[in-house]
Enzyme design. Structure first.
Site, short mmCIF file in Angstrom:
data_model
loop_
_atom_site.label_atom_id
_atom_site.label_comp_id
_atom_site.label_asym_id
_atom_site.label_seq_id
_atom_site.Cartn_x
_atom_site.Cartn_y
_atom_site.Cartn_z
N GLU A 34 7.99 -1.45 -7.51
CA GLU A 34 8.57 -2.45 -6.60
C GLU A 34 9.90 -2.97 -7.14
O GLU A 34 10.03 -3.27 -8.31
CB GLU A 34 7.58 -3.61 -6.45
N HIS A 35 10.86 -3.03 -6.21
CA HIS A 35 12.23 -3.45 -6.54
C HIS A 35 12.85 -2.53 -7.60
O HIS A 35 13.73 -2.93 -8.35
CB HIS A 35 12.29 -4.92 -6.98
N ASP A 37 13.78 0.64 -6.41
CA ASP A 37 14.59 1.65 -5.68
C ASP A 37 16.09 1.36 -5.77
O ASP A 37 16.88 2.25 -6.05
CB ASP A 37 14.11 1.83 -4.23
N LEU A 124 5.47 -4.09 5.24
CA LEU A 124 4.97 -2.74 5.54
C LEU A 124 6.05 -1.87 6.19
O LEU A 124 5.77 -0.84 6.76
CB LEU A 124 3.74 -2.81 6.45
N SER A 125 7.29 -2.37 6.13
CA SER A 125 8.41 -1.53 6.51
C SER A 125 8.56 -1.29 8.00
O SER A 125 8.81 -0.17 8.44
CB SER A 125 8.18 -0.18 5.83
N SER A 127 10.98 -2.21 9.92
CA SER A 127 12.32 -1.86 10.38
C SER A 127 12.67 -0.42 10.04
O SER A 127 13.27 0.28 10.86
CB SER A 127 13.37 -2.84 9.84
N GLU A 159 20.57 -0.13 7.91
CA GLU A 159 19.97 -1.38 7.41
C GLU A 159 21.01 -2.18 6.59
O GLU A 159 21.17 -3.38 6.77
CB GLU A 159 18.79 -1.00 6.50
N ASP A 171 11.86 2.73 1.76
CA ASP A 171 11.11 2.65 3.02
C ASP A 171 11.47 3.79 3.96
O ASP A 171 10.60 4.41 4.58
CB ASP A 171 11.38 1.30 3.71
#
Ligand code: GLA
Length: 390
Positions: A34-35, A37, A124-125, A127, A159, A171
């Site tokens: 997490e965080h 990427d 949960l992504s 977008s 995005e 994502d």
């Protein structure tokens, strides 16, 4: 009626005939990483059986006309004159069209009806699922190849530059490249990826706390900037290039908060690599232990959990059959996930939902989810019926 049936029914109501194509693009849970990427690191997301669906048909001009079962406004725009109009939901589609055009794709118009059961703002992504559904639709009507990395890059650009959120590429890559039954091990620097089978003995359970990130972008962007500042301090391109040893040796020049932020990212990358080894070895106990460590790091070092997420995770962990649990996604609210013995997953879900409701007073949504295929054309067999109706 499922979401796909509802979009098809609405398409018939609006356009008077069945859709030519049905597109599906899933949300994701991230198993670990997490965080990492946007720090050029490693991630391990998995596409889930919650998705954006578009029932559609090509047009013979360069307009896109899109309605959504969840929205009252209808999106209509020309591919020859893409302009941002505030914060309408279809800006995600427009931004994706813009980014695909910028990447050199020759687009063609289409019209359709969209709906989604990926909860918004839950981590949960939702977008990225819209962006990749849009890209899948364009690929199909314009006849270009579905290349997951190029599609994900365009989605991320939409995005970042059209919507204005500083997210990484996890994502969109999860949505573009996942395979059923697998999680996606992704190197966010090289964008090389490998689909790794989820061990058959475990289920992934989504634990939606029913809290939503408040002012998420400020928290997210702040973490993004803190990580960049630490990378500058170390004189490297990204935190990916800092080793645990390097952090120990030179970290004392950082202030206390910056040190903890860096420690999360550096150690999280290592946890992802260990998680891959554990998955390959079928060692689900070790995998669970890594998920627990990841949550502790997000709670204490990166500080992106809220009370509801912490409560949910501790309830999950004390249940029989639970190997590990952690928050998933951007944080500050939304969902956690747990890795649970497959035979106990349904009982687990019911018990956790009940105990969380009693303890927090909030009504959560807890469900077993299955690793699904990424963005796809579900029904491309019907003959194309084109139209240029307004
Ligand atoms: C959000 C972003 C991703 C990633 C996660 C945190 O989902 O869109 O790019 O940074 O948060 O891992």
């Amino acid at each position: 009626m499922g979401v796909h049936e509802r979009v098809q029914a609405e398409f018939i109501r609006r356009f008077g005939q069945p859709a030519a194509l049905l597109i599906r693009a899933p949300g994701r849970v991230n198993l670990i990483g997490e965080h990492t990427d946007y720090n050029d690191g490693f991630v391990l997301p998995m596409a889930i059986d919650r998705a954006v669906w578009i029932a559609m048909r090509p047009r013979n001009d360069r307009r896109v006309l899109i309605s959504s079962l969840e929205m009252t406004t209808v999106g209509s725009f020309s591919l020859d004159d893409l302009q941002r109009d505030g914060l309408e939901w279809y800006e995600y589609l427009k931004g994706t069209a813009w980014a695909l055009g910028e990447a050199g794709y020759d687009l063609r118009g289409w019209e359709g009806v969209m709906s989604s059961d990926v909860p918004v703002g839950a981590g949960l992504s939702s977008s990225a699922a819209i962006e990749m559904a849009t890209a899948r639709a364009f690929a199909q009507v314009a006849g270009f190849e579905w290349e997951p990395v190029r599609m994900a890059r365009a989605g991320r650009r939409a995005e970042n530059e059209w919507i204005g959120v500083n997210s990484g590429i996890m994502d969109q890559m999860a949505c573009a490249a996942c395979q059923a039954g697998h999680a996606l091990f992704l190197d966010c620097r090289s964008l090389e990826y490998e689909n790794i089978p989820l061990p058959a003995s475990v289920a992934v359970v989504v634990l939606d706390t029913a809290t939503r990130r408040g002012n998420v972008d400020s928290g997210y962007n702040e973490r993004f900037q803190q990580c960049q500042a630490v990378a500058r301090y170390f004189g490297v391109k990204a935190l990916r290039d800092v080793t645990p040893q390097g952090l120990l040796e030179r970290g004392d020049g950082l202030d206390e908060v910056a040190y903890r932020r860096a420690r999360h990212v550096v150690m999280e990358d290592h946890r992802v690599l260990h998680a891959i080894a554990a998955m390959r070895a079928g060692n689900v106990a070790e995998l669970g232990r890594l998920l627990d460590a990841s949550h502790a790091s997000m709670r204490d070092d990166f500080e992106i959990t809220n009370e509801a997420l912490n409560v949910m995770v501790s309830i999950a962990r004390r249940q029989p059959g639970c190997y590990g649990a952690r928050m998933t996604g951007g944080g500050f609210g939304g969902c956690a996930m747990a890795l649970v013995d497959v035979g106990q997953a349904e009982n687990f879900a019911a018990t956790v939902a009940h105990e969380y409701q009693v303890e927090s007073g909030l009504a959560p949504s807890v469900y077993v989810c299955h690793p699904c295929q990424g963005a796809e054309v579900v029904d491309g067999t019907l003959p194309f019926v084109t139209s240029s109706s307004p």
